[in-house]
Design a protein around this motif. Sequence first.
Motif, PDB file in Angstrom:
ATOM      1  N   PHE A 105       0.821  -1.211   0.000  1.00  0.00           N
ATOM      2  CA  PHE A 105       0.000   0.000   0.000  1.00  0.00           C
ATOM      3  C   PHE A 105       0.859   1.267   0.000  1.00  0.00           C
ATOM      4  O   PHE A 105       0.332   2.383  -0.060  1.00  0.00           O
ATOM      5  CB  PHE A 105      -0.946   0.004   1.210  1.00  0.00           C
ATOM      6  CG  PHE A 105      -0.246   0.121   2.533  1.00  0.00           C
ATOM      7  CD1 PHE A 105       0.241  -1.025   3.170  1.00  0.00           C
ATOM      8  CD2 PHE A 105      -0.049   1.348   3.147  1.00  0.00           C
ATOM      9  CE1 PHE A 105       0.898  -0.918   4.386  1.00  0.00           C
ATOM     10  CE2 PHE A 105       0.596   1.449   4.362  1.00  0.00           C
ATOM     11  CZ  PHE A 105       1.077   0.305   4.977  1.00  0.00           C
ATOM     12  N   ALA A 106       2.177   1.130   0.108  1.00  0.00           N
ATOM     13  CA  ALA A 106       3.057   2.304   0.167  1.00  0.00           C
ATOM     14  C   ALA A 106       4.461   1.909  -0.245  1.00  0.00           C
ATOM     15  O   ALA A 106       4.846   0.746  -0.133  1.00  0.00           O
ATOM     16  CB  ALA A 106       3.075   2.881   1.586  1.00  0.00           C
ATOM     17  N   ARG A 107       5.205   2.902  -0.762  1.00  0.00           N
ATOM     18  CA  ARG A 107       6.626   2.716  -1.046  1.00  0.00           C
ATOM     19  C   ARG A 107       7.394   3.623  -0.115  1.00  0.00           C
ATOM     20  O   ARG A 107       7.463   4.823  -0.318  1.00  0.00           O
ATOM     21  CB  ARG A 107       6.946   3.147  -2.478  1.00  0.00           C
ATOM     22  CG  ARG A 107       6.566   2.157  -3.517  1.00  0.00           C
ATOM     23  CD  ARG A 107       6.553   2.754  -4.898  1.00  0.00           C
ATOM     24  NE  ARG A 107       5.626   1.972  -5.673  1.00  0.00           N
ATOM     25  CZ  ARG A 107       5.979   1.175  -6.698  1.00  0.00           C
ATOM     26  NH1 ARG A 107       7.227   1.125  -7.091  1.00  0.00           N
ATOM     27  NH2 ARG A 107       5.085   0.453  -7.311  1.00  0.00           N
ATOM     28  N   LEU A 108       7.992   3.060   0.912  1.00  0.00           N
ATOM     29  CA  LEU A 108       8.719   3.841   1.895  1.00  0.00           C
ATOM     30  C   LEU A 108      10.011   4.339   1.254  1.00  0.00           C
ATOM     31  O   LEU A 108      10.833   3.543   0.779  1.00  0.00           O
ATOM     32  CB  LEU A 108       9.019   2.936   3.105  1.00  0.00           C
ATOM     33  CG  LEU A 108       9.500   3.650   4.342  1.00  0.00           C
ATOM     34  CD1 LEU A 108       8.474   4.667   4.819  1.00  0.00           C
ATOM     35  CD2 LEU A 108       9.766   2.632   5.434  1.00  0.00           C
ATOM     36  N   ASP A 109      10.188   5.657   1.258  1.00  0.00           N
ATOM     37  CA  ASP A 109      11.334   6.290   0.592  1.00  0.00           C
ATOM     38  C   ASP A 109      12.548   6.204   1.524  1.00  0.00           C
ATOM     39  O   ASP A 109      12.845   7.133   2.271  1.00  0.00           O
ATOM     40  CB  ASP A 109      10.960   7.740   0.281  1.00  0.00           C
ATOM     41  CG  ASP A 109      12.023   8.454  -0.531  1.00  0.00           C
ATOM     42  OD1 ASP A 109      13.138   7.934  -0.682  1.00  0.00           O
ATOM     43  OD2 ASP A 109      11.712   9.561  -1.013  1.00  0.00           O
ATOM     44  N   THR A 110      13.277   5.092   1.468  1.00  0.00           N
ATOM     45  CA  THR A 110      14.335   4.844   2.457  1.00  0.00           C
ATOM     46  C   THR A 110      15.590   5.663   2.215  1.00  0.00           C
ATOM     47  O   THR A 110      16.474   5.711   3.056  1.00  0.00           O
ATOM     48  CB  THR A 110      14.712   3.344   2.461  1.00  0.00           C
ATOM     49  OG1 THR A 110      14.910   2.938   1.106  1.00  0.00           O
ATOM     50  CG2 THR A 110      13.611   2.517   3.071  1.00  0.00           C
ATOM     51  N   HIS A 111      15.692   6.309   1.082  1.00  0.00           N
ATOM     52  CA  HIS A 111      16.863   7.146   0.791  1.00  0.00           C
ATOM     53  C   HIS A 111      16.606   8.626   1.034  1.00  0.00           C
ATOM     54  O   HIS A 111      17.446   9.452   0.714  1.00  0.00           O
ATOM     55  CB  HIS A 111      17.311   6.953  -0.663  1.00  0.00           C
ATOM     56  CG  HIS A 111      18.258   5.815  -0.822  1.00  0.00           C
ATOM     57  ND1 HIS A 111      19.100   5.691  -1.897  1.00  0.00           N
ATOM     58  CD2 HIS A 111      18.517   4.749  -0.026  1.00  0.00           C
ATOM     59  CE1 HIS A 111      19.816   4.581  -1.773  1.00  0.00           C
ATOM     60  NE2 HIS A 111      19.472   3.993  -0.664  1.00  0.00           N
ATOM     61  N   ARG A 112      15.441   8.947   1.574  1.00  0.00           N
ATOM     62  CA  ARG A 112      15.143  10.370   1.703  1.00  0.00           C
ATOM     63  C   ARG A 112      16.147  11.099   2.597  1.00  0.00           C
ATOM     64  O   ARG A 112      16.516  12.241   2.324  1.00  0.00           O
ATOM     65  CB  ARG A 112      13.717  10.600   2.208  1.00  0.00           C
ATOM     66  CG  ARG A 112      13.424  12.089   2.298  1.00  0.00           C
ATOM     67  CD  ARG A 112      11.998  12.490   2.162  1.00  0.00           C
ATOM     68  NE  ARG A 112      11.313  11.878   1.050  1.00  0.00           N
ATOM     69  CZ  ARG A 112      10.004  12.014   0.844  1.00  0.00           C
ATOM     70  NH1 ARG A 112       9.276  12.726   1.688  1.00  0.00           N
ATOM     71  NH2 ARG A 112       9.431  11.431  -0.175  1.00  0.00           N
ATOM     72  N   ALA A 113      16.567  10.460   3.679  1.00  0.00           N
ATOM     73  CA  ALA A 113      17.544  11.121   4.546  1.00  0.00           C
ATOM     74  C   ALA A 113      18.816  11.444   3.774  1.00  0.00           C
ATOM     75  O   ALA A 113      19.464  12.463   4.008  1.00  0.00           O
ATOM     76  CB  ALA A 113      17.849  10.233   5.754  1.00  0.00           C
ATOM     77  N   TRP A 114      19.189  10.581   2.832  1.00  0.00           N
ATOM     78  CA  TRP A 114      20.360  10.871   1.997  1.00  0.00           C
ATOM     79  C   TRP A 114      20.121  12.074   1.097  1.00  0.00           C
ATOM     80  O   TRP A 114      20.985  12.912   0.912  1.00  0.00           O
ATOM     81  CB  TRP A 114      20.702   9.654   1.102  1.00  0.00           C
ATOM     82  CG  TRP A 114      21.491   8.615   1.804  1.00  0.00           C
ATOM     83  CD1 TRP A 114      21.040   7.449   2.305  1.00  0.00           C
ATOM     84  CD2 TRP A 114      22.893   8.673   2.100  1.00  0.00           C
ATOM     85  NE1 TRP A 114      22.045   6.743   2.910  1.00  0.00           N
ATOM     86  CE2 TRP A 114      23.210   7.480   2.792  1.00  0.00           C
ATOM     87  CE3 TRP A 114      23.899   9.599   1.857  1.00  0.00           C
ATOM     88  CZ2 TRP A 114      24.491   7.194   3.246  1.00  0.00           C
ATOM     89  CZ3 TRP A 114      25.170   9.316   2.299  1.00  0.00           C
ATOM     90  CH2 TRP A 114      25.460   8.133   2.990  1.00  0.00           C
ATOM     91  N   ARG A 115      18.939  12.124   0.511  1.00  0.00           N
ATOM     92  CA  ARG A 115      18.666  13.224  -0.425  1.00  0.00           C
ATOM     93  C   ARG A 115      18.363  14.530   0.298  1.00  0.00           C
ATOM     94  O   ARG A 115      18.726  15.595  -0.147  1.00  0.00           O
ATOM     95  CB  ARG A 115      17.463  12.878  -1.325  1.00  0.00           C
ATOM     96  CG  ARG A 115      17.739  11.816  -2.367  1.00  0.00           C
ATOM     97  CD  ARG A 115      16.751  11.885  -3.512  1.00  0.00           C
ATOM     98  NE  ARG A 115      15.400  12.222  -3.103  1.00  0.00           N
ATOM     99  CZ  ARG A 115      14.524  11.358  -2.584  1.00  0.00           C
ATOM    100  NH1 ARG A 115      14.847  10.088  -2.400  1.00  0.00           N
ATOM    101  NH2 ARG A 115      13.330  11.759  -2.242  1.00  0.00           N
ATOM    102  N   GLN A 116      17.626  14.423   1.438  1.00  0.00           N
ATOM    103  CA  GLN A 116      17.108  15.658   2.007  1.00  0.00           C
ATOM    104  C   GLN A 116      17.474  15.890   3.469  1.00  0.00           C
ATOM    105  O   GLN A 116      17.061  16.885   4.058  1.00  0.00           O
ATOM    106  CB  GLN A 116      15.582  15.682   1.863  1.00  0.00           C
ATOM    107  CG  GLN A 116      15.172  15.455   0.410  1.00  0.00           C
ATOM    108  CD  GLN A 116      13.879  16.109   0.121  1.00  0.00           C
ATOM    109  OE1 GLN A 116      12.828  15.541   0.376  1.00  0.00           O
ATOM    110  NE2 GLN A 116      13.941  17.319  -0.381  1.00  0.00           N
ATOM    111  N   GLY A 117      18.223  14.978   4.073  1.00  0.00           N
ATOM    112  CA  GLY A 117      18.721  15.229   5.417  1.00  0.00           C
ATOM    113  C   GLY A 117      17.817  14.748   6.527  1.00  0.00           C
ATOM    114  O   GLY A 117      18.173  14.828   7.703  1.00  0.00           O
TER     115      GLY A 117
END
Lengths: 254, 254, 254, 254, 254, 254, 254, 254
Positions: free
Chosen positions: D41-53
């Motif tokens: 039901f969702a795609r958890l964006d596990t790289h967001r901390a890398w891209r956006q802190g």
Amino acid sequence: MNESELHRLLAGVRRGDIDTDDAASAITAAMRQAPYEDLGFARLDTHRAWRQGFPEVVLGLGKTPSQIALLAERIVANGHTLLVTRATADTYAAVRERVPDAIHHEMARAISRKQGEIPAGHGTILVASAGTSDLPVAEEAAVTAELMGNAVDRLTDVGVAGIHRLIREQARLQRASVVIVVAGMEGALPSVVAGLVPAPVIAVPTSIGYGASFQGVAALLGMLNSCANGVAVVNIDNGFGAACVASAITHIRR
Amino acid sequence: MNESELHRLLAGVRRGDIDTDDAASAITAAMRQAPYEDLGFARLDTHRAWRQGFPEVVLGLGKTPSQIALLAERIVANGHTLLVTRATADTYAAVRERVPDAIHHEMARAISRKQGEIPAGHGTILVASAGTSDLPVAEEAAVTAELMGNAVDRLTDVGVAGIHRLIREQARLQRASVVIVVAGMEGALPSVVAGLVPAPVIAVPTSIGYGASFQGVAALLGMLNSCANGVAVVNIDNGFGAACVASAITHIRR
Amino acid sequence: MNESELHRLLAGVRRGDIDTDDAASAITAAMRQAPYEDLGFARLDTHRAWRQGFPEVVLGLGKTPSQIALLAERIVANGHTLLVTRATADTYAAVRERVPDAIHHEMARAISRKQGEIPAGHGTILVASAGTSDLPVAEEAAVTAELMGNAVDRLTDVGVAGIHRLIREQARLQRASVVIVVAGMEGALPSVVAGLVPAPVIAVPTSIGYGASFQGVAALLGMLNSCANGVAVVNIDNGFGAACVASAITHIRR
Amino acid sequence: MNESELHRLLAGVRRGDIDTDDAASAITAAMRQAPYEDLGFARLDTHRAWRQGFPEVVLGLGKTPSQIALLAERIVANGHTLLVTRATADTYAAVRERVPDAIHHEMARAISRKQGEIPAGHGTILVASAGTSDLPVAEEAAVTAELMGNAVDRLTDVGVAGIHRLIREQARLQRASVVIVVAGMEGALPSVVAGLVPAPVIAVPTSIGYGASFQGVAALLGMLNSCANGVAVVNIDNGFGAACVASAITHIRR
Amino acid sequence: MNESELHRLLAGVRRGDIDTDDAASAITAAMRQAPYEDLGFARLDTHRAWRQGFPEVVLGLGKTPSQIALLAERIVANGHTLLVTRATADTYAAVRERVPDAIHHEMARAISRKQGEIPAGHGTILVASAGTSDLPVAEEAAVTAELMGNAVDRLTDVGVAGIHRLIREQARLQRASVVIVVAGMEGALPSVVAGLVPAPVIAVPTSIGYGASFQGVAALLGMLNSCANGVAVVNIDNGFGAACVASAITHIRR
Amino acid sequence: MNESELHRLLAGVRRGDIDTDDAASAITAAMRQAPYEDLGFARLDTHRAWRQGFPEVVLGLGKTPSQIALLAERIVANGHTLLVTRATADTYAAVRERVPDAIHHEMARAISRKQGEIPAGHGTILVASAGTSDLPVAEEAAVTAELMGNAVDRLTDVGVAGIHRLIREQARLQRASVVIVVAGMEGALPSVVAGLVPAPVIAVPTSIGYGASFQGVAALLGMLNSCANGVAVVNIDNGFGAACVASAITHIRR
Amino acid sequence: MNESELHRLLAGVRRGDIDTDDAASAITAAMRQAPYEDLGFARLDTHRAWRQGFPEVVLGLGKTPSQIALLAERIVANGHTLLVTRATADTYAAVRERVPDAIHHEMARAISRKQGEIPAGHGTILVASAGTSDLPVAEEAAVTAELMGNAVDRLTDVGVAGIHRLIREQARLQRASVVIVVAGMEGALPSVVAGLVPAPVIAVPTSIGYGASFQGVAALLGMLNSCANGVAVVNIDNGFGAACVASAITHIRR
Amino acid sequence: MNESELHRLLAGVRRGDIDTDDAASAITAAMRQAPYEDLGFARLDTHRAWRQGFPEVVLGLGKTPSQIALLAERIVANGHTLLVTRATADTYAAVRERVPDAIHHEMARAISRKQGEIPAGHGTILVASAGTSDLPVAEEAAVTAELMGNAVDRLTDVGVAGIHRLIREQARLQRASVVIVVAGMEGALPSVVAGLVPAPVIAVPTSIGYGASFQGVAALLGMLNSCANGVAVVNIDNGFGAACVASAITHIRR
């Protein structure tokens, strides 16, 4: 080189009519071309025909005639078909200086110049309009659809206040693969049409009306709330966009 | 009797498998049926499958569970496939009493029961949704499209804030004949998708968001103003309507 | 005297380069100056540079050319840098009579004349715009930011309908300290940009579009409802305001 | 592994404290992790901390408590700090079952659980609110900003109807690196604050008010039209978004 | 005493059936009655039947059941016919305590009690409704029109998506003196009806729909912008008001 | 041939004044005429007088003068009475070239030319207007009503700010069969008038006003929300439409 | 004759200075004058000064110069003071031909000519305006208030972005009996002013601004939602109306 | 200590009744009191009575009962009169626990407790309301005005649909110093009232109505566009605000 040309090239190779080296260098040349051309004030999307089947089109609103003329020249220079929408007389004058054989579709407020081979769409796109004042938007749709390789049928002034005018034309409605319905004021025509045909209906609200029409908002809301199934809507006065959707439909590969 | 069944009947007659008298009386019976059935509070449009390829669908909003159940019973009695949208648990309870084998699609908020033969659509309809909260609308579209005879592919949670989630799925996007894009908040996903595929894009704004989303108006306006060509829009949360347009497209005869 | 000049003065005193009496009288003179100058039709805020780091700027809308020219003359006479936004050709003609060396930025619709020392901002402000028609607003932002002491990078025509034009420029996006994103129509660009960079994004909706764009409202709503974090929005067409926020960010003292 | 941990790892390698093989396998493990985790039901964006802190944050609106709890569990399992906004009591109950040490910030309507090392922002973020009823939104901003590694100062009930309450607090206003101003009704506070400080002002309209406040639209419009420079605006009631922008500002690298 | 009773009284006097003294005192009594009765929280307009042909009607919205019951009692005590619109079950319970023989029209959400002689209208009022969900509003119109002395014909579920349902009923449409058309969603039915009949059409938009129907605004705008002549519109869901206009038309004296 | 002429023809036949063969061929000729005439850019609805009692009227907005002139010529050639609304001076010049005896009603912005026999309406239509600036709309209503065979009474500048101007004219109000009330700004006049008369009231909001009148929206909303019964509303500035409804009322057959 | 003149007449009678016969005939003449003068296109409300203390004022919008000139002439002929608002240069030219000594207030866009004795208001009306662009509206208020017999104080360019400009003028604010506050953009000034003074505040939103100011709607909403008590609002740009309310306040009899 | 008490104290000193030392320490104590009291979640503006003549009032919307009760307790503890608006039964229960002698005005939805001496306003404030449903707002105005020291006259249910109900009450209208007019639906009553009286009219739109009343927007727009001079408007349902303006008027010092 567009997709049709690529198919033809490869067919020629298979048949032995075209040398593989010639084919290879033609494809390489197309590959090397950057996906856009930077004009400073604009990035011309030169790969759009590859991605979407038709080259980038120039929306004439909000650009100066000289900007439009420069874009037109580059599109033609890239070997693509030219389409400018919302073109004024001034725009046409500027474009003709750089693209002398460009054509002005006055009622449709468009400028065009065909080039290369455009794949033909399947079936007919019917453009139905509710009133005389809706004609410029209907023509924008019809001219765009024709340029994109479609057979177009036009049905004019069949608004719902005289429903017999529409009922009499049921045969033409039934023959269409896609129906574009253009209407202002209360925008009721798409609902009635969609109740009569199995084809998908693309509704275009126009800004025709006054007072509580709010420059087309009444028609837009009417179409979005259609009680008939199978109606999708584009922006107010966006005949071009309706033709894009219709042509995308007629060009689906099966 | 629907159009497919008529074709089969006539083919049987041509082959000599079916007696002409039997065929004649079957067709006569269908002809004699009134084009609608008057239930007092409603006129069931019993000829809709003939005109538009799919029987009348019941919109669950604004009707009482018992009205819906009665309509459902009559649709099934007329030999048609049943679809109820925006169905609550109460509605399902009422319908199941009259149509015991009806199915409840909870996420899609729909009730269905197949009956007869539904002609298959050409190609695949891809239903892409931007976020988890958009799933009920996306499922309404997917369930409707499947019931109308289509192959459906689902792409979930590919909103533009993490564009790599979408870019990774380009192959599935390219394979689709039609793309339904479901998104709330700023509704930007259809523009990005339409820039990537040649297929027609049917955009569904959802009421997901808060504050200046105005229950889906922000997404609706975003989609109507898409800078990408080939996007048409349906009403806020109208997954059903998007599926109708998409299925009308996959059922065009060539 | 502005804050930089004060710092330099005090540093000179500490080093013994500047006489304390001279310093004292310079500071006293600045102190004595009233916090605004009453021109009858306006009160010029002469202390704004002290409070906010940049002198009062003249919004050209709703004022006559002669009012603007008079304000411009007084700003220059007070030793401040001049900036007039939304300046027409008539306005420039009137201003040039009183401030002969004022510069006209035509695309940006601005008039400027530097004076005194403006403290430099940290890092680069990137101004990205979605389409050619958004350029006047983008230039207003860029010219303002430069005048306020910032390094500015410009990225033109990177709208989401051809997402590859943006993806190719990721390196420039990553280098920016602040990103100003200017877009009309559906206003989707800030969402995509903010999903790619850690920098704060200041979004500027423009009035570019037609029909249901409602002179920029669609873009404004899209930006306010961005599904990406880290987006803040200014008024429609307010390139100047975006530059003010961006420059306030690059001038934070640490 | 987030960016800080990577820096520390590499510093350890340089110092010789960490074995290069160990470092290599740690980095490889992080690289191998897919950029998102598909939960159906969702795609958890596990790289967001890398891209956006900062890792992906869960907006509680429009999701069921069990969906939120599942997302929360996966975020924690991925080693990230958890933040859920717009959390009801039911949501908290569901989350606590899967993340037992999660904290409920009642006034802020948020759930959090720190994990790993979050880089500290430079300077102080001041959160000023106009009235008592604006506190939940102000607290959402403050809690978010703190969780993102910032020092936060709170200034409560300083609405413009009693301007002396604000004037008295000028020293705290001057000390802030960024000011978040939260106000409903006419939303005038950001204009007054922005006229007093050189810092960037992030304005948050709230839905507090009645009648012609239109659930925060009056405040939103007031803030977008601020006559003071240096004001940027987020969505109505979006304390979280304001904190994201403010924290992006305090985390700019120089 | 209402106008009909006065006419009858005077006819009796002329015929010699009624004594002039008795007539005089009856008229005097009516004259002496104040034009309104002050109930503290309301001024009951006791002369409305004289001015407008029908006594004051109680709008049930925004009043407490006990206020409504008190008003109902006074209307009946003044010898007038009672009509309460938008009546809930609670309201009916309260009214029945004070007016035991009041009738509850559930579908129409109305309460009535006839009294005295109501002059008959000329011709038939046709109430046509587009869908099942529009029935409560259509019934409010029908019940009101009947109570005001009119013959009413009802035509249900004749929405434009299945135009044949309407075309089949042309005879009934042609017979009507006035047509009330009730429709939600896009509100297209009045345009089609008005194109078919010479009678005046009173259009009633309903709040049926969702998303961009904006609780009936789409239907309202559609009706106001009707391309057919001879359509006048009342407020959303105002079946009562439409009946008032229709009955005023059927009661014009010639 | 219109309905009156048919009645007269048949009466002549009954009386023996007209030969049956002549009558038959006259009727046959009318029957043979197509229900519309296709002009390419328009389908002239030549049977409208049969269906609705008055021939098709030309709305001057959104059409070019030459289109209007061509339509006018065809209407006259078909033997119908001509009415063009929203006619500019240019339009009149173009029409006069093709219909030399057409009349220009300057204040009403209309062009007309009578032809044939128009059946007389019963009673008087009163056109009341609130202010001097509302006169063009009021005149459009009055001229239209007169052309449609009605006796018209005009009541000018009786706005509610000086209620005595209206109260003094009660006798004229009472005499009217239908009252058309034209008002801009707050649009309160129809409520007051409808409280005074039993006749149906057709309210016409005008775009007169400024600021929060929103080009007539304030008046439109006021009229739709009238606390008086018996008010129906047409589009902003639609004097023509109000006259159509009023004339439909006066032409009801009893 | 106005109310002041009547008082003076009666005082003269009491003192014996005026003959009772003369007084009687003067009063009789005034009584005989109709309460309005019918000019065909307008009914001049000649008793307004009796009812409301000031003669009818001519709103220049939506009337032709010659209509205005004719009204002006009649007002002067009736012995009243003339005021025309929203007057263009053309209007002034037309008025001056019929009322040669009329004065043009250019900044205020008004025409006036005093006549007779206007009773003086108690105290001072302060007109405060936020910016230079608001001056025409502020001047309309000031000129109107002066003509109605009031002492007026003007405070210019005291917008909230430089709050010290307002704080410095507290003494003048405290002295006012009524404060009219004129502001565009976010319209925050009335809230701040109303928090500082006990006097009633009449707020006038102006159409100054762009984008999301929506021609003054942002300012209007801001003022209606003022968190300060004691603020009442008039229409956008309605300086005249604010002065009417203020003057009604200063003329209350105690 | 409020202004009246200060006057009395100083008068006592002048008369010699009060010792100067006692007076000095009383004044000093009041001076020492901070201008607001910080309650953590709120800053109670303890000097408001000094600045504006009435202590801070608690708006009940958007605060919890316990927050309101705490504020109420502090207001009473500071010696001020208490007023809570928009108070629910729960709020009253909570307040009564801390302020046992607080009074609940149910119809007005207010809580009050008098304390100290409130200066009397000059003249009478008339509160006129259009319908029964408008009573809660009218009562909020009346209760507030009384608490602020004013004589209040109430005129109920005098809506414009039965104009004779209003005309009969002209004497009471003429006697008022200020008229507050409360109306929902089309909001026409203030225009009619303002045409009859010289007093300033404060108009309060209410949210009474349905459909196109848009929760009071129709009434608000009607009042802002009043064709009568001398009308100022407050927010929808803001009876309290109207009373504040009216009381500020009756308390002007001359």
